[in-house]
Design a protein around this motif. Structure first.
Motif, short mmCIF file in Angstrom:
data_model
loop_
_atom_site.label_atom_id
_atom_site.label_comp_id
_atom_site.label_asym_id
_atom_site.label_seq_id
_atom_site.Cartn_x
_atom_site.Cartn_y
_atom_site.Cartn_z
N ASN A 1 -2.99 -3.70 -8.96
CA ASN A 1 -4.08 -3.55 -9.93
C ASN A 1 -3.93 -2.30 -10.79
O ASN A 1 -4.82 -1.93 -11.54
CB ASN A 1 -5.44 -3.53 -9.22
N GLY A 2 -2.78 -1.63 -10.67
CA GLY A 2 -2.54 -0.48 -11.52
C GLY A 2 -2.84 0.85 -10.87
O GLY A 2 -2.62 1.89 -11.48
N ALA A 3 -3.35 0.86 -9.63
CA ALA A 3 -3.60 2.11 -8.94
C ALA A 3 -2.27 2.74 -8.54
O ALA A 3 -1.35 2.07 -8.14
CB ALA A 3 -4.47 1.88 -7.72
N ARG A 4 -2.21 4.05 -8.64
CA ARG A 4 -0.99 4.76 -8.27
C ARG A 4 -1.36 6.13 -7.72
O ARG A 4 -2.21 6.82 -8.26
CB ARG A 4 -0.08 4.95 -9.49
N GLY A 5 -0.73 6.52 -6.64
CA GLY A 5 -0.88 7.86 -6.11
C GLY A 5 0.48 8.45 -5.83
O GLY A 5 1.38 7.77 -5.34
N GLU A 6 0.67 9.71 -6.14
CA GLU A 6 1.96 10.34 -5.93
C GLU A 6 1.76 11.82 -5.64
O GLU A 6 0.92 12.49 -6.23
CB GLU A 6 2.86 10.18 -7.15
N SER A 7 2.54 12.36 -4.70
CA SER A 7 2.49 13.79 -4.42
C SER A 7 3.89 14.27 -4.07
O SER A 7 4.72 13.53 -3.55
CB SER A 7 1.51 14.11 -3.29
N THR A 8 4.16 15.53 -4.38
CA THR A 8 5.47 16.10 -4.16
C THR A 8 5.34 17.54 -3.65
O THR A 8 4.52 18.30 -4.16
CB THR A 8 6.31 16.11 -5.45
N THR B 1 1.37 13.15 1.05
CA THR B 1 0.80 11.84 1.34
C THR B 1 0.21 11.23 0.08
O THR B 1 -0.54 11.89 -0.64
CB THR B 1 -0.31 11.93 2.40
N SER B 2 0.55 10.00 -0.20
CA SER B 2 -0.10 9.22 -1.25
C SER B 2 -0.92 8.14 -0.58
O SER B 2 -0.42 7.41 0.27
CB SER B 2 0.93 8.57 -2.18
N ARG B 3 -2.18 8.03 -0.94
CA ARG B 3 -3.02 7.02 -0.30
C ARG B 3 -3.69 6.16 -1.36
O ARG B 3 -4.10 6.64 -2.41
CB ARG B 3 -4.08 7.69 0.58
#
Length: 311
Positions: A109-116, A74-76
């Motif tokens: 605004n440049g926020a980034r979330g990533e999961s693998t 999950t990326s939030r």
């Protein structure tokens, strides 16, 4: 000099894990980033030999293997829709198939979330398989962001046909980063948790293993726990890194090692094995410190006064 060596070591390890070196760059002012990446390889059960390593490949000691592998990522991004993916696959006594699931969220605004999450940890007839769980988040303005990755393996069961000393072992590499760009305020946090529970379904004896620095990381009750010994590295796979508010922090935690426990299994009994691996990162509230705002205000007042004098 030490920081430079640490950064170089971190980049080398990140590359060995297949994670981009850009994730380890020193944060620019007004930014924050966090990364956690745990790679488990060669997770397997074999016949133990009461010492580190060695052992023998199982042939008839385990039968009726059944269960499923599940994973969720999950990326939030707070204030925006969550993005997530999941997978589930059947586990059998043949080499498991390889699956990858990932999710990411990006806002303007440049926020980034990533999961693998990738891989299947159980392979009873081969040399083990690979499980990789990683999460990352970046932020360059006032907001919050985060991502979570999990790999859970539950309801895995097998029948033991003869008494034997079981060896459960794997290799692991870990990289974690929590960093703020000076002189900003906020936080960056990286969390990794790994645990495994082996249960005797006949008498509910169980053994839980969570490798921790300075301890065996073993807990449980009954014969299964009483017979267990830890032969692996005395390192922790359960860690939390967090920056200190208002400082220019960079935190790295690098380790690689071999982890192993052994325990006696009894013929005619069914056992279940559950593995849980979680990575989480969180960052937020990247705003200028009051001192920075005050200096900025004084600078603007000074510019105004200079213009009046020229006029």
């Amino acid at each position: 000099m030490n920081n430079t060596k640490l950064l170089v070591a971190g980049i080398a390890t990140a590359l060995s894990l297949g994670y981009g070196a850009s994730a380890l760059a020193i944060p620019a002012p007004g930014t924050a980033n966090a990364t956690s990446n745990l790679l488990i390889t060669n997770f397997k059960i074999s016949g133990g030999d009461d010492e580190t390593g060695g052992g023998y490949q199982l042939t008839t000691e385990i039968t009726d293997l059944s269960g499923a592998s599940t994973g969720v990522t999950t990326s939030r991004l707070t204030g925006f829709a969550d993005q997530s993916n999941s997978f589930s696959e059947t586990v059998s006594a043949s080499p498991a198939t390889y699956s990858v699931t990932s999710s990411r969220g990006v806002v303007g605004n440049g926020a980034r979330g990533e999961s693998t999450t990738s891989g299947n940890a159980f392979d009873f007839v081969g040399t083990g398989d690979t499980v990789t769980v990683k999460a990352s988040a970046e932020l360059n303005q006032s907001a919050t962001a985060g991502s979570t990755g999990t790999q859970g393996l539950a309801s895995i069961s097998f029948l033991v046909t003869e008494d034997f000393r079981a060896q459960i072992a794997f290799d692991a590499e870990l990289i974690m980063l929590a960093a703020l760009g000076a002189p900003e305020n906020g936080f960056a946090k990286s969390i990794v948790n790994w645990s495994m529970t082996l249960t005797d379904n006949t008498d509910d004896s169980f053994l839980t293993w969570a490798p921790a620095s300075g301890t065996t990381g073993l807990s449980g009750e009954g014969d299964l726990f009483d017979s267990a010994l830890n032969y692996g590295d005395a390192k922790s796979l359960n860690r939390t890194l967090q920056t200190t508010t208002g400082s220019y922090d960079k935190s790295f935690s690098l380790l690689d090692g071999y982890f192993e426990i052994e325990a006696d299994l009894i013929a005619g009994r069914t056992y279940s094995l559950a593995l849980d691996q979680r990575n989480e990162v969180d960052i937020g509230q990247v705003v200028p410190e009051p001192t920075t705002l005050a200096l900025l205000g004084l600078g603007m007042l000074g510019m105004g006064a200079a213009r009046r004098r020229k006029a």
